[in-house]
Scaffold this active site. Sequence first.
Site, short mmCIF file in Angstrom:
data_model
loop_
_atom_site.label_atom_id
_atom_site.label_comp_id
_atom_site.label_asym_id
_atom_site.label_seq_id
_atom_site.Cartn_x
_atom_site.Cartn_y
_atom_site.Cartn_z
N ASP A 1 -9.74 -6.69 -0.29
CA ASP A 1 -9.53 -5.15 0.20
C ASP A 1 -10.44 -5.25 2.10
OD1 ASP A 1 -8.61 -4.34 -2.03
OD2 ASP A 1 -9.14 -2.64 -2.36
N GLU B 1 -0.45 -6.87 -1.36
CA GLU B 1 0.01 -6.09 -2.74
C GLU B 1 0.13 -5.12 -3.03
OE1 GLU B 1 -4.46 -6.72 -3.34
OE2 GLU B 1 -4.44 -4.63 -3.82
#
Length: 877
Positions: A457, A527
């Site tokens: 992230d 993702e």
Amino acid sequence: MFPQTLLLLFAALSVGASSLKSPGDTLVVPGWQLQSSLQVSGDLAELSLPGRDVDSWYRVGRRSTVMAGLIASDVYNDTRLFYSENLNSVDLTTFKSPWLYRAELTLEPPPTDQHIFLVTHGITSKADIYFNGQKIVGSEDHQGAFAGHRFDITPHIRAGSNVLLIQAHPTNYLRDFAQGFVDWNPYPPDNGTGVWRDVELKRTGPVSVSSPRILTDYKGSDTDHLTVLVKVDTENHGQKALEAIVHGIMLSENGTQVSRFAAPVQLQPRKKVTVSMHVPLQDPEIWWPAAWGKQPLYTVQLRVTIQEKTTDVTPLTKFGIRHVTSRVNAHNDTEFSVNGHRFHVKSAGYSPDMFLRFDIDRVQTIFQYMLDMGLNTIRLEGKPEHPELYDLADRMGLMVISGWECCDKWEGWDYNTDANGVKWTEKDYPIAEAQMLHEADMIQTHPSMLGFILGSDFWPNDRASKVFVDAMRRMDWPNPIIASASKRGYPEILGPSGMKMDGPYDWVPPNYWYGSEMGAAFGFGSEQGAGVGTPEMSSLKRFMSSAELETLWRKPEKGLYHMAKNDSVFYYRKIYNKGLFERYGQPTGLDDYVRKAQMMDYEATRAEFEGFAIRQNASRPATGVVYWMLNSAWPNLHWQLFDYYLQPLGSYFGTKIGARQEHVAYDYEAGDVYLINHLPQAKGKRHITVDLIDLNGKSLLHQDVTVDATPLASKVVAKVNGQDRIKDVAFLRLLLDDVPPRRPQSRNIYWLSTHNDVLDWTNSTWYTTPVTKYADFTALSKMKKAAVSSSMNVTKPGDGITKAIITLDNKSDIPAFFIRLAVVDKRGQDVAPVYWSDNYITLFPKEKIDLSVEFEASEWSIEVSGGNVDKSVLDRH
Ligand SMILES: *[C@@H]1O[C@H](CO)[C@@H](O)[C@H](O)[C@H]1NC(C)=O
Ligand SMILES: *[C@@H]1O[C@H](CO)[C@@H](O)[C@H](O)[C@H]1NC(C)=O
Ligand SMILES: *[C@@H]1O[C@H](CO)[C@@H](O)[C@H](O)[C@H]1NC(C)=O
Ligand SMILES: *[C@@H]1O[C@H](CO)[C@@H](O)[C@H](O)[C@H]1NC(C)=O
Ligand SMILES: *[C@@H]1O[C@H](CO)[C@@H](O)[C@H](O)[C@H]1NC(C)=O
Ligand SMILES: *[C@@H]1O[C@H](CO)[C@@H](O)[C@H](O)[C@H]1NC(C)=O
Ligand SMILES: *[C@@H]1O[C@H](CO)[C@@H](O)[C@H](O)[C@H]1NC(C)=O
Ligand SMILES: *[C@@H]1O[C@H](CO)[C@@H](O)[C@H](O)[C@H]1NC(C)=O
Ligand SMILES: CC(=O)N[C@H]1CO[C@H](CO)[C@@H](O)[C@@H]1O
């Protein structure tokens, strides 16, 4: 003499190398005795002497977290732990203190001038290591799940019994470099603490050699010769200068020797020297991803001698010749290429087992499933695995994107305010470096590697990025390094990542992917998915109580223990259930709920892979997508394409259709039909038939088109008119054949509502985009019954493996919707693994199709059930 060495090494490695007879030999510690430090009194140095009474300790395997060891020792039963909320009742007390791993090994002290090294590959979270009463390393210096180290323990070796004792400290995912599950599932009680990877002893002479690193000058164009660069680090452990010779042998896939080479090396005392050898190779055999060609692997082995005596030998190392690159295109999106061809990534995110139990046969099934679905890449998000996984990926032609974990300690950056990982301090950089060096060393030669992502992230800060990049360069990493899996920011040293992480993770309708915002089909989605993957009934009953099963369909708003961690938004199925109830109608019972869930899941994954495939050469190309996720760490209700018991789901067959190499698909928004091709060699004519029928089987549209195949591209071949004539629900069938000889390539059936779902893009969150108006499929539940006859031809019974062809014949004038076939064992449980050519089938009126299936079971039958057909059973006789 060399082939013999190869054979001997093979033999030694396969039986676990029970001895360290000669320089170059490796002994893998074959198992451990395990005990909580709370149960042990006295000094650890003392406990690491032979002859201490440890009979009461648990006996565990060579790679075993504490929980894996306790399960193997019947302290816990995973079937029970995984049932309902049982996992939550495990007492955590003992997991807050260290655990001890002890092994007794019979050894001989090596002759003068030889060495025995202790080699580790990562111990979670950190370790104190003792050997025969000596502390070898303390937990301040042995930290990180992936940090491997080598210690010279020669002076401490005794003749006869020797003891290795490891104290593994408890793991806190926020504080330690470990393998956490973030919001995926409840955490294992031990947070993965323990000796999860092998520990080895290695014997060498005065000079040791690293495993080889291999580079080639192959750049993706046809060539009849190239140069292979083989590099090793040699180290003189002695007090005098030495001259050694590094001898190498290279074999091709078929075992033929293709080269022998050698290089001298001068080594000053206690110094390291890197030796580089250029090996010319004629008529190289090129390695390709599975769909594009073969996977020839070369083998290299090196032996180092001093005055003709062997001082060390490398493991047999396989490598493949291929060329992988990535670039950030004009849209700041990452594009990969393999052997000079644009490589559209079709991927899904891998999870290890919750207790990190590694079973190569299970991984093999998972990889076979991936290839069966048409996927070409697995993403290991912070879950770099054991060496066998990469070997298998090489052999099967599955690409691997590896990388470090999101959130937790791994992303403890000042600018990360999203997660609670403890911020990095001075001491963390050497741990990070040790981990990167170790993993890079382990994966460097593997042709399956597509890239390594340093952060998930968040991107690592400049200092950490430099540590990681330098470590990879030191290990001669030849493949892309990407800063993170999102576009939040980037370190100078690597530039923009070109990967987006803009959701969704929870349910969105199929037309979402044809939008132009968030996770829609453009760029590289690192993702994302509609959060689907509902198990079938047979699996659900194995891990959910009857009360939980009732909740599933009666209380659609309620959180469920087998969704995600309970402080996560994914603990709930609210968004998904709202979509299901609104679109397919309120379920009439659990069976009806599960069937409708499979329809939702099938639609969701098909649309995601089709959306990305259709736009592979759009003006802003969709360069790849990683479905979130491939599989689960435990029996779970979502984020998977097959369940924990390896049963393929609606989400699996949606993917299998959507990710086909040659395919014909429908853009829900534009109403266009696309011909999709993922193969560089595609050529010739293609025939496409488009049919739209209503629920009564009446034709609303029929079109035939013949076009040319276009490699690695997608193009519009037809337009679906007639939606305005849809009264409630219609079926759209797209058939693709190649001509001549007219072989079916793809068959794809949609159910279409009078209107698409309407998305409220501006109210998107990081995990979903709300729907303001739902498509209406309620009429599907009111269809008349179709009469479908089924018959079976068992073509290969015996050897444990059964193959069969099932013929479904729709004798009715109306469509037969969403027929599921299941192989069921004598206890009534679905058999897995199972390979169906297709499943969740919709048949047009009077349509007949053959399906093939392969599985292993002794007593079985096949159940045929579905939307508007009566359930029937095909017995093997
Ligand atoms: C674990 O529990 C299940 C269900 O109670 C049982 O069937 C199984 O035999 C147990 N496994 C072991 C290893 O005892
Ligand atoms: C596991 O790690 C979490 C932090 O991610 C921590 O809250 C928990 O206490 C740890 N469990 C144990 C047994 O140490
Ligand atoms: C084995 O491979 C080599 C090199 O790739 C090739 O020259 C040789 O013909 C092959 N031999 C056989 C028996 O296939
Ligand atoms: C790509 O990224 C760079 C650096 O962040 C930025 O300057 C540029 O405007 C971006 N280009 C596009 C098309 O978004
Ligand atoms: C959430 O999970 C934690 C850890 O398993 C547990 O202690 C807690 O009671 C749970 N909370 C709720 C509201 O279920
Ligand atoms: C994609 O490639 C195909 C085949 O070359 C071409 O027909 C089509 O127009 C391309 N798509 C776009 C949006 O350029
Ligand atoms: C976003 O949602 C809110 C309420 O949930 C609604 O009032 C608002 O109109 C929505 N915004 C848009 C642009 O639709
Ligand atoms: C069953 O399959 C075999 C092998 O494909 C074929 O030879 C045989 O004719 C089939 N039998 C029937 C009854 O269809
Ligand atoms: C009984 C029946 O009508 N069967 C038909 C099913 O559909 C196929 C064509 O797809 C026909 O060949 C069969 O006659």
